[in-house]
Design a protein around this motif. Sequence first.
Motif, mmCIF file in Angstrom:
data_model
loop_
_atom_site.group_PDB
_atom_site.id
_atom_site.type_symbol
_atom_site.label_atom_id
_atom_site.label_comp_id
_atom_site.label_asym_id
_atom_site.label_seq_id
_atom_site.Cartn_x
_atom_site.Cartn_y
_atom_site.Cartn_z
ATOM 1 N N HIS A 338 0.819 -1.279 0.152
ATOM 2 C CA HIS A 338 -0.027 -0.077 -0.054
ATOM 3 C C HIS A 338 0.856 1.308 -0.095
ATOM 4 O O HIS A 338 0.598 2.136 -0.768
ATOM 5 C CB HIS A 338 -0.999 -0.027 1.453
ATOM 6 N N VAL A 339 1.950 1.123 0.948
ATOM 7 C CA VAL A 339 2.776 2.347 0.884
ATOM 8 C C VAL A 339 3.528 2.680 -0.604
ATOM 9 O O VAL A 339 3.513 3.878 -0.978
ATOM 10 C CB VAL A 339 3.888 2.262 1.936
ATOM 11 N N VAL A 340 3.808 1.667 -1.188
ATOM 12 C CA VAL A 340 4.434 1.718 -2.627
ATOM 13 C C VAL A 340 3.589 2.250 -3.429
ATOM 14 O O VAL A 340 3.795 3.070 -4.403
ATOM 15 C CB VAL A 340 5.065 0.466 -2.971
ATOM 16 N N GLU A 341 2.232 1.887 -3.573
ATOM 17 C CA GLU A 341 1.172 2.339 -4.189
ATOM 18 C C GLU A 341 0.963 3.829 -4.145
ATOM 19 O O GLU A 341 1.171 4.744 -5.147
ATOM 20 C CB GLU A 341 -0.021 1.493 -3.999
ATOM 21 N N TYR A 342 1.104 4.221 -2.918
ATOM 22 C CA TYR A 342 0.780 5.577 -2.543
ATOM 23 C C TYR A 342 1.928 6.436 -3.047
ATOM 24 O O TYR A 342 1.654 7.710 -3.366
ATOM 25 C CB TYR A 342 0.319 5.980 -1.166
ATOM 26 N N THR A 343 3.331 6.151 -2.787
ATOM 27 C CA THR A 343 4.203 6.874 -2.972
ATOM 28 C C THR A 343 4.409 6.969 -4.758
ATOM 29 O O THR A 343 4.857 7.960 -5.139
ATOM 30 C CB THR A 343 5.761 6.231 -2.715
ATOM 31 N N ARG A 344 3.990 5.881 -5.430
ATOM 32 C CA ARG A 344 3.998 5.864 -6.946
ATOM 33 C C ARG A 344 2.888 7.028 -7.543
ATOM 34 O O ARG A 344 3.118 7.737 -8.267
ATOM 35 C CB ARG A 344 3.833 4.570 -7.454
ATOM 36 N N ALA A 345 1.650 6.778 -6.670
ATOM 37 C CA ALA A 345 0.788 8.117 -7.102
ATOM 38 C C ALA A 345 1.279 9.457 -7.065
ATOM 39 O O ALA A 345 1.184 10.063 -7.855
ATOM 40 C CB ALA A 345 -0.473 7.627 -6.490
ATOM 41 N N GLN A 346 2.067 9.422 -5.820
ATOM 42 C CA GLN A 346 2.245 10.860 -5.526
ATOM 43 C C GLN A 346 3.408 11.313 -6.743
ATOM 44 O O GLN A 346 3.703 12.374 -7.216
ATOM 45 C CB GLN A 346 2.757 11.010 -4.281
ATOM 46 N N LEU A 347 4.226 10.502 -7.020
ATOM 47 C CA LEU A 347 5.412 10.704 -8.056
ATOM 48 C C LEU A 347 4.761 10.962 -9.257
ATOM 49 O O LEU A 347 5.274 11.767 -10.069
ATOM 50 C CB LEU A 347 6.258 9.610 -8.117
ATOM 51 N N GLY A 348 3.555 10.250 -9.556
ATOM 52 C CA GLY A 348 3.083 10.367 -10.844
ATOM 53 C C GLY A 348 2.340 11.801 -11.068
ATOM 54 O O GLY A 348 2.516 12.690 -11.931
ATOM 55 N N LEU A 349 1.959 12.426 -9.905
ATOM 56 C CA LEU A 349 1.466 13.579 -9.927
ATOM 57 C C LEU A 349 2.500 14.752 -9.968
ATOM 58 O O LEU A 349 2.224 15.987 -10.292
ATOM 59 C CB LEU A 349 0.410 13.822 -8.780
ATOM 60 N N MET A 350 3.788 14.243 -9.498
ATOM 61 C CA MET A 350 4.990 15.315 -9.573
ATOM 62 C C MET A 350 5.581 15.267 -10.515
ATOM 63 O O MET A 350 6.494 16.313 -10.826
ATOM 64 C CB MET A 350 5.922 14.857 -8.469
ATOM 65 N N ARG A 351 5.317 14.586 -11.846
ATOM 66 C CA ARG A 351 6.076 14.494 -12.851
ATOM 67 C C ARG A 351 5.639 15.771 -13.962
ATOM 68 O O ARG A 351 4.585 16.563 -13.622
ATOM 69 C CB ARG A 351 5.797 13.384 -13.802
ATOM 70 N N GLU A 352 6.325 16.178 -14.723
ATOM 71 C CA GLU A 352 6.031 17.484 -15.632
ATOM 72 C C GLU A 352 5.159 17.266 -16.805
ATOM 73 O O GLU A 352 4.860 15.954 -17.165
ATOM 74 C CB GLU A 352 7.541 17.944 -16.338
ATOM 75 N N GLY A 353 4.427 18.053 -17.041
ATOM 76 C CA GLY A 353 3.347 18.001 -18.273
ATOM 77 C C GLY A 353 2.248 18.597 -18.031
ATOM 78 O O GLY A 353 1.928 18.515 -16.626
ATOM 79 N N ARG A 354 1.406 19.169 -19.014
ATOM 80 C CA ARG A 354 0.091 19.547 -18.911
ATOM 81 C C ARG A 354 -0.920 18.613 -18.259
ATOM 82 O O ARG A 354 -1.965 18.879 -17.495
ATOM 83 C CB ARG A 354 -0.363 19.980 -20.118
ATOM 84 N N GLU A 355 -0.632 17.233 -18.712
ATOM 85 C CA GLU A 355 -1.613 16.259 -18.105
ATOM 86 C C GLU A 355 -1.317 16.153 -16.357
ATOM 87 O O GLU A 355 -2.470 16.276 -15.758
ATOM 88 C CB GLU A 355 -1.220 14.933 -18.734
ATOM 89 N N GLN A 356 -0.211 16.065 -16.126
ATOM 90 C CA GLN A 356 0.070 15.944 -14.593
ATOM 91 C C GLN A 356 -0.590 17.228 -13.865
ATOM 92 O O GLN A 356 -1.207 17.234 -12.821
ATOM 93 C CB GLN A 356 1.671 16.046 -14.342
ATOM 94 N N LEU A 357 -0.436 18.380 -14.674
ATOM 95 C CA LEU A 357 -0.881 19.858 -13.821
ATOM 96 C C LEU A 357 -2.559 19.528 -13.894
ATOM 97 O O LEU A 357 -3.147 19.963 -12.716
ATOM 98 C CB LEU A 357 -0.759 20.906 -14.593
ATOM 99 N N ALA A 358 -3.097 19.070 -14.848
ATOM 100 C CA ALA A 358 -4.256 18.941 -14.820
ATOM 101 C C ALA A 358 -5.067 17.716 -13.744
ATOM 102 O O ALA A 358 -6.056 17.913 -13.002
ATOM 103 C CB ALA A 358 -4.999 18.288 -16.202
ATOM 104 N N LEU A 359 -4.269 16.720 -13.656
ATOM 105 C CA LEU A 359 -4.411 15.733 -12.629
ATOM 106 C C LEU A 359 -4.253 16.456 -11.095
ATOM 107 O O LEU A 359 -5.168 15.925 -10.161
ATOM 108 C CB LEU A 359 -3.487 14.646 -12.485
ATOM 109 N N CYS A 360 -3.151 17.204 -10.891
ATOM 110 C CA CYS A 360 -3.320 17.860 -9.620
ATOM 111 C C CYS A 360 -4.352 18.803 -9.262
ATOM 112 O O CYS A 360 -4.977 18.891 -8.314
ATOM 113 C CB CYS A 360 -1.855 18.821 -9.727
ATOM 114 N N GLY A 361 -5.099 19.408 -10.429
ATOM 115 C CA GLY A 361 -5.955 20.161 -10.062
ATOM 116 C C GLY A 361 -7.212 19.417 -9.669
ATOM 117 O O GLY A 361 -7.829 19.878 -8.925
ATOM 118 N N GLN A 362 -7.415 18.277 -10.601
ATOM 119 C CA GLN A 362 -8.581 17.440 -10.340
ATOM 120 C C GLN A 362 -8.444 16.729 -8.800
ATOM 121 O O GLN A 362 -9.364 16.445 -7.857
ATOM 122 C CB GLN A 362 -8.640 16.505 -11.245
#
Length: 494
Positions: A338-362
């Motif tokens: 579970h910890v691995v799953e959540y750290t990967r999810a956080q890193l996914g939101l921290m990557r560059e790109g418009r898609e990530q910024l949109a995900l951060c907003g949602q």
Amino acid sequence: MAGPEPVDVIVAGGGPVGLLAAAELARFGARVTVVEPLERVSRRPKAGTVHARAVQSLVRRGYLDGVAGLWEGPDPAPFHYAGLPVLRIAVPPGEPVAILKRSQADLEDEFEARLRERGGVLLRGHRVVALEQSGDGVRVVVRGPGGDRVLRSAYLVGADGARGVVRDLAGITADVSPPTVSAMMGLVRSVTPDVLPRGWHRTPRGWTVVRAAGEDALLIRTLETSGPPPQGRETPPDAAELEAQLGRITGTRVRLGDAPYVSRFSDVTRVADHYRRGRVLLAGDAAHLHFPIGGQGLSAGVLDALNLAWKLARVVAGAAPGELLDTYEAERRPAALHVVEYTRAQLGLMREGREQLALCGQFTELMAVPEAQAQVAGRISGQDLVCPPRCGRPCGAEGVFWPERRLTVCHEDGSRTTTTVAGLLRSGGPVLIEGEGTWGTGAQAKRWPDVRTVRVATPLDTGALVLRPDGHVAWTPECGELDAALERWFGPPG
């Protein structure tokens, strides 16, 4: 080479996880020896966040002096998720702080002191170089200033960190994901020009996290998600490498002054396929490794140690069969996933790109929904953890971490005193609590001398219950017969 020196348990690794596991083993009467390569506790910046469930568990075991329960309940603590200030972590009334900021070095000092008070042995300047298992124990070769020596024990705990050798020496395989990002951390005395924004800061090229570390120093963390670090992990990092990464992320030429400590890390992820092989067990970073975002690694290791120690102590004492150790992996490995799953999810939101910024907003909008906020906060803080039941029945109580509360204890002489759940668990062993109207229902528990029976005037939702030493419920009446549950968790009577 000296002859074998018998002990009950050898712990490889004198970091917070190894020292805590050893201190708990010694508390339960096990003869324990810790083998640690460092000559003294490292004062370098490392982990410094202890989350709610780990804090609650440590307080119940008598650690963290000065961290008292707050009966009115503290205000929710703000916390970042993927650099977003969207979480507020709450704890039930009576529990300690939701987030404890305590340096890893301070925790190691406390755990080492407890280990020594309880008669444990700490061999600093020594490291494990070989091991051999047999039917009745483990033979461990350790190397120190005086050469090699042999230790022999019933069990070996590998708490020797991400680069430890016990996992490989024991032949325990792991699921490994290679690095995809490059990150650094540095303790620096000055920055020229002083343009680094304090706190979390995102740019189109990565992240910086900057905070004060004393009167004349800054602790700087950097993250580039464009790829793994070009240097091999064996190449020592330096201030020039940190300057270069800061420059790429900020787009500004940065000069660092004195940098007494610089480290490099990535998102290499590894979870051991098994936490036990024969008489060798893994805990902490030796068992699970992930990107250090959200401060969950130290807390997960603390909970590993507290889960394992009481079980291993009972097994080495002959009070419980070795099968009890199988519950350690069954309970702690899913938590690591579970910890691995959540750290990967956080890193996914921290990557560059418009898609990530949109995900951060949602995601930020989603965190305004109370149910979603509670779910994510519960996972990050560890408070959603429920151990799988073993009773074989539909049971909603077994495995639950019993919340703190005041209890009025009724003694045989007619007197009454007030205590708390933490106060009961600090005695060390399992506790049978008989609530108002259920006194005497646990008479058969007398056949287990180390199961303490406490009668309380306080009404309990379950009527009566048994608490494991780590604070989780081992039995309520809906789990079936009490004597069967006591034998299942704590071994045969007597």
